[in-house]
Design a protein around this motif. Structure first.
Motif, PDB file in Angstrom:
ATOM      1  N   GLU A 120       0.253  -1.485   0.164  1.00  0.00           N
ATOM      2  CA  GLU A 120      -0.286   0.337  -0.169  1.00  0.00           C
ATOM      3  C   GLU A 120       0.516   1.240  -0.925  1.00  0.00           C
ATOM      4  O   GLU A 120       0.728   1.867  -0.700  1.00  0.00           O
ATOM      5  CB  GLU A 120      -0.533   0.133   1.366  1.00  0.00           C
ATOM      6  N   LYS A 121       1.944   1.160   0.768  1.00  0.00           N
ATOM      7  CA  LYS A 121       2.836   2.033   0.600  1.00  0.00           C
ATOM      8  C   LYS A 121       3.076   2.502  -0.759  1.00  0.00           C
ATOM      9  O   LYS A 121       3.842   3.735  -1.061  1.00  0.00           O
ATOM     10  CB  LYS A 121       3.833   2.152   2.355  1.00  0.00           C
ATOM     11  N   ALA A 122       4.270   1.747  -1.393  1.00  0.00           N
ATOM     12  CA  ALA A 122       4.599   1.668  -2.646  1.00  0.00           C
ATOM     13  C   ALA A 122       3.361   2.057  -3.244  1.00  0.00           C
ATOM     14  O   ALA A 122       4.218   3.320  -4.205  1.00  0.00           O
ATOM     15  CB  ALA A 122       5.130   0.584  -2.787  1.00  0.00           C
ATOM     16  N   MET A 123       2.862   1.537  -3.150  1.00  0.00           N
ATOM     17  CA  MET A 123       1.379   1.914  -3.988  1.00  0.00           C
ATOM     18  C   MET A 123       1.239   3.929  -4.359  1.00  0.00           C
ATOM     19  O   MET A 123       1.221   4.132  -5.295  1.00  0.00           O
ATOM     20  CB  MET A 123       0.565   0.837  -4.476  1.00  0.00           C
ATOM     21  N   LYS A 124       0.780   4.214  -3.041  1.00  0.00           N
ATOM     22  CA  LYS A 124       0.549   5.385  -2.844  1.00  0.00           C
ATOM     23  C   LYS A 124       2.130   6.271  -3.347  1.00  0.00           C
ATOM     24  O   LYS A 124       1.333   7.164  -4.067  1.00  0.00           O
ATOM     25  CB  LYS A 124       0.686   5.206  -1.455  1.00  0.00           C
ATOM     26  N   ASP A 125       3.246   5.594  -3.143  1.00  0.00           N
ATOM     27  CA  ASP A 125       3.705   6.903  -3.388  1.00  0.00           C
ATOM     28  C   ASP A 125       4.437   7.009  -4.904  1.00  0.00           C
ATOM     29  O   ASP A 125       4.490   7.357  -5.346  1.00  0.00           O
ATOM     30  CB  ASP A 125       5.490   6.406  -2.619  1.00  0.00           C
ATOM     31  N   LEU A 126       3.972   6.140  -6.090  1.00  0.00           N
ATOM     32  CA  LEU A 126       4.436   5.871  -6.837  1.00  0.00           C
ATOM     33  C   LEU A 126       2.740   6.957  -7.827  1.00  0.00           C
ATOM     34  O   LEU A 126       2.749   6.958  -8.856  1.00  0.00           O
ATOM     35  CB  LEU A 126       4.023   4.304  -7.537  1.00  0.00           C
ATOM     36  N   ILE A 127       1.654   6.260  -6.712  1.00  0.00           N
ATOM     37  CA  ILE A 127       0.321   7.074  -7.707  1.00  0.00           C
ATOM     38  C   ILE A 127       0.855   8.503  -7.686  1.00  0.00           C
ATOM     39  O   ILE A 127       0.624   9.698  -8.396  1.00  0.00           O
ATOM     40  CB  ILE A 127      -0.846   6.181  -6.534  1.00  0.00           C
ATOM     41  N   ASP A 128       0.933   8.974  -6.064  1.00  0.00           N
ATOM     42  CA  ASP A 128       1.801  10.215  -5.665  1.00  0.00           C
ATOM     43  C   ASP A 128       2.673  11.332  -6.903  1.00  0.00           C
ATOM     44  O   ASP A 128       2.382  12.049  -7.424  1.00  0.00           O
ATOM     45  CB  ASP A 128       2.534  10.627  -4.042  1.00  0.00           C
ATOM     46  N   LYS A 129       3.606  10.174  -7.062  1.00  0.00           N
ATOM     47  CA  LYS A 129       4.721  10.948  -7.872  1.00  0.00           C
ATOM     48  C   LYS A 129       3.740  10.978  -9.626  1.00  0.00           C
ATOM     49  O   LYS A 129       4.243  12.402  -9.934  1.00  0.00           O
ATOM     50  CB  LYS A 129       5.648  10.220  -8.060  1.00  0.00           C
ATOM     51  N   SER A 130       3.135   9.739  -9.598  1.00  0.00           N
ATOM     52  CA  SER A 130       2.705  10.259 -11.232  1.00  0.00           C
ATOM     53  C   SER A 130       1.275  11.182 -11.475  1.00  0.00           C
ATOM     54  O   SER A 130       1.280  11.425 -12.694  1.00  0.00           O
ATOM     55  CB  SER A 130       1.767   8.920 -11.785  1.00  0.00           C
ATOM     56  N   SER A 131       0.805  11.613 -10.340  1.00  0.00           N
ATOM     57  CA  SER A 131       0.236  12.932  -9.702  1.00  0.00           C
ATOM     58  C   SER A 131       0.935  14.150 -10.685  1.00  0.00           C
ATOM     59  O   SER A 131      -0.044  15.176 -11.033  1.00  0.00           O
ATOM     60  CB  SER A 131      -0.092  13.236  -9.153  1.00  0.00           C
ATOM     61  N   ARG A 132       2.023  14.555 -11.059  1.00  0.00           N
ATOM     62  CA  ARG A 132       2.474  15.276 -11.387  1.00  0.00           C
ATOM     63  C   ARG A 132       2.615  15.348 -12.630  1.00  0.00           C
ATOM     64  O   ARG A 132       2.699  16.242 -13.409  1.00  0.00           O
ATOM     65  CB  ARG A 132       4.067  14.884 -11.091  1.00  0.00           C
ATOM     66  N   ILE A 133       2.163  14.676 -13.602  1.00  0.00           N
ATOM     67  CA  ILE A 133       1.735  13.499 -14.729  1.00  0.00           C
ATOM     68  C   ILE A 133       0.355  14.197 -14.810  1.00  0.00           C
ATOM     69  O   ILE A 133      -0.037  14.761 -15.889  1.00  0.00           O
ATOM     70  CB  ILE A 133       2.428  12.988 -14.838  1.00  0.00           C
ATOM     71  N   ILE A 134      -0.181  13.465 -13.935  1.00  0.00           N
ATOM     72  CA  ILE A 134      -2.171  13.181 -13.628  1.00  0.00           C
ATOM     73  C   ILE A 134      -2.382  13.907 -13.065  1.00  0.00           C
ATOM     74  O   ILE A 134      -1.960  13.086 -11.714  1.00  0.00           O
ATOM     75  CB  ILE A 134      -2.262  12.617 -14.788  1.00  0.00           C
ATOM     76  N   PRO A 135      -2.519  15.038 -13.382  1.00  0.00           N
ATOM     77  CA  PRO A 135      -3.501  15.805 -11.784  1.00  0.00           C
ATOM     78  C   PRO A 135      -4.289  15.632 -10.981  1.00  0.00           C
ATOM     79  O   PRO A 135      -5.427  14.578 -12.027  1.00  0.00           O
ATOM     80  CB  PRO A 135      -3.131  17.339 -12.563  1.00  0.00           C
ATOM     81  N   ASP A 136      -4.378  15.466 -10.065  1.00  0.00           N
ATOM     82  CA  ASP A 136      -5.155  15.016  -9.538  1.00  0.00           C
ATOM     83  C   ASP A 136      -5.374  13.159  -9.556  1.00  0.00           C
ATOM     84  O   ASP A 136      -7.400  12.996  -9.564  1.00  0.00           O
ATOM     85  CB  ASP A 136      -6.412  15.320  -9.697  1.00  0.00           C
TER      86      ASP A 136
END
Length: 465
Positions: A367-383
Motif C-alpha cells: 500500500e505504501k509503495a503504491m501510494k508513493d508511485l501514484i503520488d509521484k505520477s500525479s505530477r504528470i496526471i493531476p488529481d
C-alpha cells in the motif's frame, strides 16, 4: 520424428515448441499456470487489460522472421512503441538514438564539451578495455556521479543498474529504435502461439508443475509431473536456470559442485514493482497528459539507491515508467475509461523481502509503495487519485509466484559485468553439463529479455532439428 519436452510456456518455450512442432516433431510443453505466457502475458480485471510482465519486445528481425516461419505473422498486429522522456530539464518523444543525443545537448547546453567526448567515446565501445566497466563507471569519467546529466546518461532507474558500458551502443539504441508491442496485448500473442502449437500437433499441458527432471546414464530423459513420468529425446528448460539445476535436476552429481555453487551464488537481475490502475477518464483526456502511451519519468532523488533494501522511502525517490495499454488499443478499457500501469525497479528483497513473510506487513508495504508511485505520477496526471476505479499492484514476490523466476528477476542473470555468470555474456548458452538438456529461455544469456529468450529458443530448435 523426435520427442521433445519443454518446461515453461513463456515466449522461449512457445517459440521453441512451435518451431519443432511445425517440423513434425512430437512436443509437449508443461506449464505451471492456467494460461501460457510467463512474463509475456497479460490479464483482465473489471474490464481493464494490463500487461503482467514485459511492456515491449526488441530484436524484431528475428522475432518477425520466426513468426513468418511458423505461419502466424499476418495474424498479429505489432505496433511501434512511442516513448516520451520526461524530467525537469527535458520533455521529448524519442524514436531514434540521434534524437536522444539532441535531447541531451538541449537539456545540458553547459556540458557540450563533456557530451562531445562522451558520445565520441561511445562510438568506440565495446572495447576489450571496457569489457568489465559498468555504465555508471563509464559515464562517471565525464560527469559527476549523482549529477542530473549522470542520471540521464546512465538511464538510471530504467535500464539495469551497473549494466556493461557496451550496452550503451547495443541495448539502449535498440530500445529506442526497435521497441514494439502487440496491439491486442502480449497475452493475445502468446495465446496465438499456443493455438498454433496445438494446431501442429503440440501438446500444451497447463496447470502442470514439473517436479523434477529425470536423468539416466548421465542424460536427461524425461520429467516427472503430477505423479507421472514423461519421457523424451530432449528436454528444453524454458524456465528459471537456478531452479532447473538446484531444484528440478534429480541427479545433481552430473554437475560439478563448483558450478552448482556458482549457480546458487550468482546474482540475478532486479525485480519490478508495478501498479495497475483503471481510470474513470476517457483515453483522449489521458492523452492530453501522457501525449504517448509510454513515459520514462526521470525524477530520481540524488540519494535513491537501488542497492539499499532498507530505505523505507525508496518509492518516493525512484524514477518511474508510466504506460497505458488503452491508449494503444481502446478495447483494453471499458468505454469512456482508460488504463494506466506505473512501474519501477526495486532493491532486491526490499524491507526484509517485503515484510519477512508477515502477510499484514506485506500488505502495508504494498500500500505504501503504491501510494508513493501514484503520488509521484500525479505530477504528470493531476488529481490522479480521484479518477481511480480499480487498483492493484505486483511485487517481485508476485512475479516469482506466477513465473517461478528466482526473486522475481525480470531478465534472468544480473546485467552487471562484474557479476557475470557466463564467460561470454553476449552468446546464447543453450548447452548444459547434462546431455540432451538445453536452456531455451532468457537465462541462456547474461543480458537478456524477450530477444534473448527468442534467440535461445531458436537455437535450441535448430540444434535439435
Amino acid at each position: 520424428m523426435k520427442e521433445i519436452i519443454i518446461i515453461g510456456s513463456g515466449i522461449g518455450g512457445l517459440i521453441a515448441g512451435n518451431l519443432l512442432a511445425v517440423k513434425g516433431h512430437k512436443v509437449t510443453i508443461f506449464e505451471y499456470q492456467s494460461k501460457p505466457g510467463g512474463y509475456t502475458s497479460g490479464f483482465y480485471k473489471n474490464g481493464f487489460y494490463f500487461e503482467s510482465g514485459g511492456l515491449s519486445l526488441e530484436g524484431s528481425p528475428l522475432v518477425f522472421k520466426i513468426m513468418k516461419e511458423i505461419g502466424v505473422f499476418d495474424k498479429i498486429e505489432f505496433v511501434k512503441q512511442k516513448i516520451r522522456f520526461l524530467s525537469d530539464e527535458y520533455d521529448a518523444c524519442i524514436s531514434t538514438y540521434s534524437e536522444y543525443r539532441k535531447m541531451c545537448y538541449a537539456a545540458y547546453p553547459d556540458e557540450k564539451a563533456k557530451l562531445d567526448r562522451f558520445f565520441s567515446e561511445i562510438m568506440g565501445l565495446p572495447g576489450k578495455q571496457d569489457a568489465d566497466i559498468s555504465v555508471e563507471e563509464f559515464v562517471g569519467r565525464y560527469f559527476n556521479k549523482g549529477s542530473r546529466a549522470h542520471v540521464l546518461l546512465t538511464l538510471k532507474g530504467f535500464f539495469y543498474p551497473d549494466m556493461a558500458a557496451g550496452n550503451l551502443i547495443t541495448t539502449a539504441p535498440i530500445f529506442l529504435t526497435d521497441s514494439w508491442t502487440v496491439k491486442n496485448g502480449m497475452q493475445s500473442w502468446t495465446n496465438l502461439l499456443a493455438e498454433n502449437f496445438e494446431k501442429h500437433g503440440g501438446n500444451l499441458q497447463l496447470n502442470s508443475y514439473v517436479d523434477r527432471i529425470i536423468t539416466k546414464d548421465d542424460c536427461a530423459v524425461g520429467v516427472a509431473c503430477k505423479g507421472f513420468d514423461y519421457y523424451g529425446d530432449y528436454i528444453i528448460s524454458a524456465c528459471d536456470y537456478k531452479k532447473t539445476f538446484l531444484r528440478l535436476l534429480d541427479d545433481k552429481s552430473l554437475v560439478d559442485s563448483q558450478l552448482l555453487n556458482k549457480i546458487a551464488q550468482s546474482q540475478i537481475s532486479e525485480g519490478h514493482f508495478t501498479v495497475y490502475l483503471g481510470l474513470d477518464m476517457p483515453n483522449n483526456e489521458l492523452e492530453k497528459y501522457m501525449k504517448v502511451p509510454y513515459i520514462m519519468f526521470f525524477d530520481e532523488a540524488p540519494d535513491c539507491d537501488i542497492y539499499d533494501p532498507d530505505d523505507f522511502e525508496f518509492f518516493k525517490k525512484t524514477a518511474v515508467n508510466l504506460y497505458s495499454m488503452s491508449m494503444i488499443n481502446p478495447k483494453h478499457a471499458p468505454e469512456g475509461k482508460s488504463s494506466l500501469l506505473i512501474q519501477t525497479m526495486v532493491p532486491y528483497k526490499w524491507m526484509n523481502n517485503w515484510g519477512g513473510g508477515d502477510k499484514k506487513k506485506y500488505e502495508k508495504l504494498k500500500e505504501k509503495a503504491m501510494k508513493d508511485l501514484i503520488d509521484k505520477s500525479s505530477r504528470i496526471i493531476p488529481d490522479l487519485n480521484k479518477y481511480i476505479v480499480y487498483k492493484d499492484s505486483a511485487t517481485p514476490l508476485t512475479y516469482e509466484r506466477y513465473t517461478h523466476n528466482s526473486g522475481g528477476a525480470i531478465a534472468g542473470w544480473s546485467w552487471n559485468p562484474k557479476k557475470k555468470f557466463y564467460d561470454q555474456p553476449m552468446t546464447a548458452n543453450i548447452d548444459t553439463h547434462v546431455k540432451n538438456l538445453y536452456i531455451g529461455s532468457a537465462w541462456a544469456l547474461q543480458t537478456s529479455g524477450v530477444p534473448g529468450a527468442v534467440s535461445a529458443a531458436y537455437q535450441c530448435a535448430v540444434k535439435i532439428v
